[in-house]
Design a protein around this motif. Structure first.
Motif, PDB file in Angstrom:
ATOM      1  N   GLU A 119      43.673  33.512  43.052  1.00  0.00           N
ATOM      2  CA  GLU A 119      44.069  34.469  44.083  1.00  0.00           C
ATOM      3  C   GLU A 119      45.104  35.449  43.547  1.00  0.00           C
ATOM      4  N   ASP A 122      43.318  37.887  41.380  1.00  0.00           N
ATOM      5  CA  ASP A 122      42.638  38.862  42.228  1.00  0.00           C
ATOM      6  C   ASP A 122      43.600  39.949  42.693  1.00  0.00           C
ATOM      7  N   PHE A 125      44.408  42.234  39.463  1.00  0.00           N
ATOM      8  CA  PHE A 125      43.321  43.033  38.899  1.00  0.00           C
ATOM      9  C   PHE A 125      42.262  43.417  39.924  1.00  0.00           C
ATOM     10  N   GLY A 126      42.590  43.282  41.178  1.00  0.00           N
ATOM     11  CA  GLY A 126      41.592  43.544  42.204  1.00  0.00           C
ATOM     12  C   GLY A 126      41.763  44.900  42.861  1.00  0.00           C
TER      13      GLY A 126
END
Lengths: 211, 211
Positions: A119, A122, A125-126
């Motif tokens: 998480e 994420d 790099f999300g």
DNA sequence: CATTGGAATTTGACAGTGTCAAGATTGGCT
DNA sequence: AGCCAATCTTGACACTGTCAAATTCCAATG
């Protein structure tokens, strides 16, 4: 009857959170609690209201320290990038191993970290942060520096004949990172459901990248 | 005064959407409108209420055709996977080109499609659907079949000496797709901000994968 | 010591969201 | 003609982020 009188009465007895109006370091407490929430349920599970509840403060208290939710998340991401950068330095500075071994353990570390902190990965790099250019300037700088370091490492590896020297360093860094990121994402996002052969995937990636 | 009388009056004049209680094929209309919304603002911008407004129907009308929002999105994703699968077949069945050229154009097509249909790509390969195992059984089957095709192609390419035959076909398919997916995601999500050198990235990836 | 100014925090409000349960409406079949 | 089942709507609930205004408090100043 007045609100003031109510409050005095409340204080004299018990305040639910055990804390009064002012906190020690609310900003840090918010950051810590957010980190916990991310670890537990992912970025999606971070709600400013639940966060406030957890810290024992009112809904909008966080707005005094962060412009909005995005600002809070960027702060967390930046923290992650600093840690990430330090870990990379540590791995590649270990001169006891041969370069190929270092690279293999880098890939393993990358995938392990990404999966164990799915998480958090994420968040860093999300799209939540990067899409629509919502990233803080501070975050942009921190992450850019990290990537530049990686490009520089790639260049050195090319000089040492470890990577194909005829490729452009930037492209090579982009693609090699892309490979790791792609695998990590497919695993994290649940597209690849078999997580019992990660080492094999890592090795296969390593073989491809180092050839 | 009664609600019934109101309705009759409304019908006699103009109903805002020009449609009465029953629609031609509401299910399809919902799907089409959702596709539009995804293209415009991404998966995040899909709201059942705005969708209903657009189609000219009440908030919860969609619930008669889809279990919930996730079900609707899965339907859209599945549609995408069918198209995707057909395109792949077309590209690789073109025997006029040499295998290496076909593979290069495959990579170019992949990246072009992913970027031009960024939001749709995000739906198909993003966590919104796959995380927490919310994917429909139907969607799982469709996407699994597509991936198996790719594994089979990879196996054939190994036989033809195009790919390293000593690697496991499954791993090779996973990693090679991972590379493309990683690059696509980094570009789509706004982590890589320079989209003016995509062809160079594609070629670099192709060189690495085909070596 | 009392007052006041500004920082820290809360309350109220608004516009959204997905989804469930219950009611309203309709076309087609007997 | 009448009823049934499919279809669609209304009402309600519990959420969300965020703004503006009110409140509370600490600290410095007179």
């Amino acid at each position: 009857m007045s609100r003031l009188a109510d409050k005095i009465l409340l204080m004299t007895n018990f305040n639910t959170a055990g804390k009064s109006y002012h906190h020690d370091d609310l900003r840090q407490k918010l950051i810590d609690a957010t980190r916990d929430m991310i670890r537990e349920g992912g970025v999606e599970a971070v709600s400013l209201r639940k966060l406030a509840d957890r810290v024992g403060v009112s809904r909008t208290a966080a707005y005094h320290y962060f412009k909005d939710k995005n600002d809070l998340l960027c702060t967390l991401a930046e923290e992650g990038f600093r840690y990430w950068s330090e870990e990379l330095d540590r791995i590649f500075q270990d001169e006891s191993k041969a370069l190929a071994d270092r690279y293999r353990s880098y890939i393993r570390w990358y995938m392990t970290y990404a999966l164990e902190n799915a998480e958090y990965y994420d968040l860093m790099f999300g799209r939540a942060i990067w899409k629509q250019n919502t990233a803080t300037d501070s975050l942009k700088i921190t992450s850019y520096n990290m990537f530049q370091k990686q490009v520089e490492r790639t260049r050195q590896w090319q000089e040492q004949g470890f990577f194909n020297p005829s490729e452009d360093s930037l492209r090579l860094a982009q693609v090699s990172w892309g490979t790791l990121h792609g695998l990590a994402r497919l695993l994290i996002d649940g597209v690849y459901t078999d997580d019992s052969h990660i080492d094999e995937m890592c090795d296969c990636a390593a073989n491809l990248l180092m050839s």
